[in-house]
Design a protein around this motif. Sequence first.
Motif, PDB file in Angstrom:
ATOM      1  N   ASN A   1      -6.530   7.929   8.039  1.00 17.40           N
ATOM      2  CA  ASN A   1      -5.416   7.226   8.677  1.00 17.40           C
ATOM      3  C   ASN A   1      -5.648   7.108  10.179  1.00 17.40           C
ATOM      4  OD1 ASN A   1      -4.742   9.734   9.743  1.00 17.40           O
ATOM      5  ND2 ASN A   1      -3.006  10.051   8.351  1.00 17.40           N
TER       6      ASN A   1
ATOM      7  N   SER B   1      -4.443  17.355   3.787  1.00 19.37           N
ATOM      8  CA  SER B   1      -5.223  16.502   4.688  1.00 19.37           C
ATOM      9  C   SER B   1      -6.199  17.337   5.494  1.00 19.37           C
ATOM     10  CB  SER B   1      -4.295  15.757   5.647  1.00 19.37           C
ATOM     11  OG  SER B   1      -3.479  14.860   4.950  1.00 19.37           O
TER      12      SER B   1
ATOM     13  N   THR C   1       0.837  -1.196   0.000  1.00 23.93           N
ATOM     14  CA  THR C   1       0.000   0.000   0.000  1.00 23.93           C
ATOM     15  C   THR C   1       0.874   1.248   0.000  1.00 23.93           C
ATOM     16  OG1 THR C   1      -1.697  -1.169   1.254  1.00 23.93           O
ATOM     17  CG2 THR C   1      -1.826   1.219   1.259  1.00 23.93           C
ATOM     18  N   TRP C   2       0.480   2.222  -0.828  1.00 23.13           N
ATOM     19  CA  TRP C   2       1.108   3.536  -0.806  1.00 23.13           C
ATOM     20  C   TRP C   2       0.117   4.513  -0.194  1.00 23.13           C
ATOM     21  CZ3 TRP C   2       2.032   2.440  -6.552  1.00 23.13           C
ATOM     22  CH2 TRP C   2       3.270   1.805  -6.752  1.00 23.13           C
ATOM     23  N   GLN C   3       0.575   5.358   0.704  1.00 25.92           N
ATOM     24  CA  GLN C   3      -0.260   6.416   1.262  1.00 25.92           C
ATOM     25  C   GLN C   3       0.435   7.749   1.054  1.00 25.92           C
ATOM     26  OE1 GLN C   3      -1.348   5.737   5.358  1.00 25.92           O
ATOM     27  NE2 GLN C   3      -2.837   4.181   4.825  1.00 25.92           N
ATOM     28  N   SER C   4      -0.367   8.779   0.758  1.00 28.66           N
ATOM     29  CA  SER C   4       0.179  10.124   0.580  1.00 28.66           C
ATOM     30  C   SER C   4      -0.895  11.142   0.950  1.00 28.66           C
ATOM     31  CB  SER C   4       0.637  10.329  -0.865  1.00 28.66           C
ATOM     32  OG  SER C   4      -0.452  10.200  -1.756  1.00 28.66           O
TER      33      SER C   4
ATOM     34  N   VAL D   1      -6.291  10.638   3.889  1.00 29.46           N
ATOM     35  CA  VAL D   1      -5.120  10.210   3.119  1.00 29.46           C
ATOM     36  C   VAL D   1      -5.577   9.741   1.749  1.00 29.46           C
ATOM     37  CG1 VAL D   1      -3.722   9.492   5.089  1.00 29.46           C
ATOM     38  CG2 VAL D   1      -5.212   7.836   3.991  1.00 29.46           C
ATOM     39  N   ARG D   2      -4.647   9.781   0.833  1.00 28.64           N
ATOM     40  CA  ARG D   2      -4.847   9.168  -0.480  1.00 28.64           C
ATOM     41  C   ARG D   2      -4.115   7.835  -0.409  1.00 28.64           C
ATOM     42  NH1 ARG D   2      -2.909  12.757  -5.350  1.00 28.64           N
ATOM     43  NH2 ARG D   2      -0.998  12.631  -4.148  1.00 28.64           N
ATOM     44  N   GLN D   3      -4.766   6.775  -0.822  1.00 31.03           N
ATOM     45  CA  GLN D   3      -4.217   5.434  -0.630  1.00 31.03           C
ATOM     46  C   GLN D   3      -4.349   4.605  -1.905  1.00 31.03           C
ATOM     47  OE1 GLN D   3      -4.461   2.871   3.156  1.00 31.03           O
ATOM     48  NE2 GLN D   3      -6.397   2.548   2.132  1.00 31.03           N
TER      49      GLN D   3
ATOM     50  N   LYS E   1      -3.625   0.615  -3.216  1.00 30.85           N
ATOM     51  CA  LYS E   1      -3.299  -0.766  -2.854  1.00 30.85           C
ATOM     52  C   LYS E   1      -2.980  -1.534  -4.126  1.00 30.85           C
ATOM     53  CE  LYS E   1      -6.348  -0.841   1.153  1.00 30.85           C
ATOM     54  NZ  LYS E   1      -7.493  -1.492   1.796  1.00 30.85           N
TER      55      LYS E   1
END
Length: 194
Positions: free
Chosen positions: A107, A92, A83-86, A113-115, A117
């Motif tokens: 989160n 936010s 998973t990448w989160q930004s 968050v933008r996530q 998978k």
Amino acid sequence: MIDRSGFIQGCRPKQGRVISANAVMALWACVAVSAAHATPSIKVLSEVANDGPIKYTVKMASKNWGSAQETRTIRSGQTDDFTWQSKPAGGSQNVPDACPGVEAIRNASGTTVRQVKIRFAAVIANSGDADVQLSFQGHAPRATTAVTVDGKKLQCPTDNFFSQLVHFTMPTGGAEKSVTLSDGTKLTVSASRK
């Protein structure tokens, strides 16, 4: 595959009820002749080890989901999830605990968050190429809307969800393979055998 054309096929004793001294001597002579001839070398006709480790890299460039890169190692036939989160576009924001359906865009500290998978699965074919299946799921918060929960009015973001499954074949010598998803996201994948 092993080439066995150089193996000795003869020197098999015939079966009988009584073994004579001559038969024993003939058997020993056969064994001595066989031992005198060195075992022929084994010719490797294929150097493909289909179950060895695969080191792969996924790079993402997306207007909707941002840019990210991940390098991981799996074996043929396995699946791997990451998973990448930004921070979402626009930054936010705090999300009230009571907001429904925000698990994928909130989160642990309670902000949006933008996530993304990724589920990556590869099977190495006899040719050495990888048969890849990649699942992409993106979650990003949209603007807040008024929601009533237990009689209370809340401002809650909604989940801008996108999902796509892609299937492709690629070499495992390190060359890159690019795939463009239907939302314009570009994924660049490379794989090499360890």
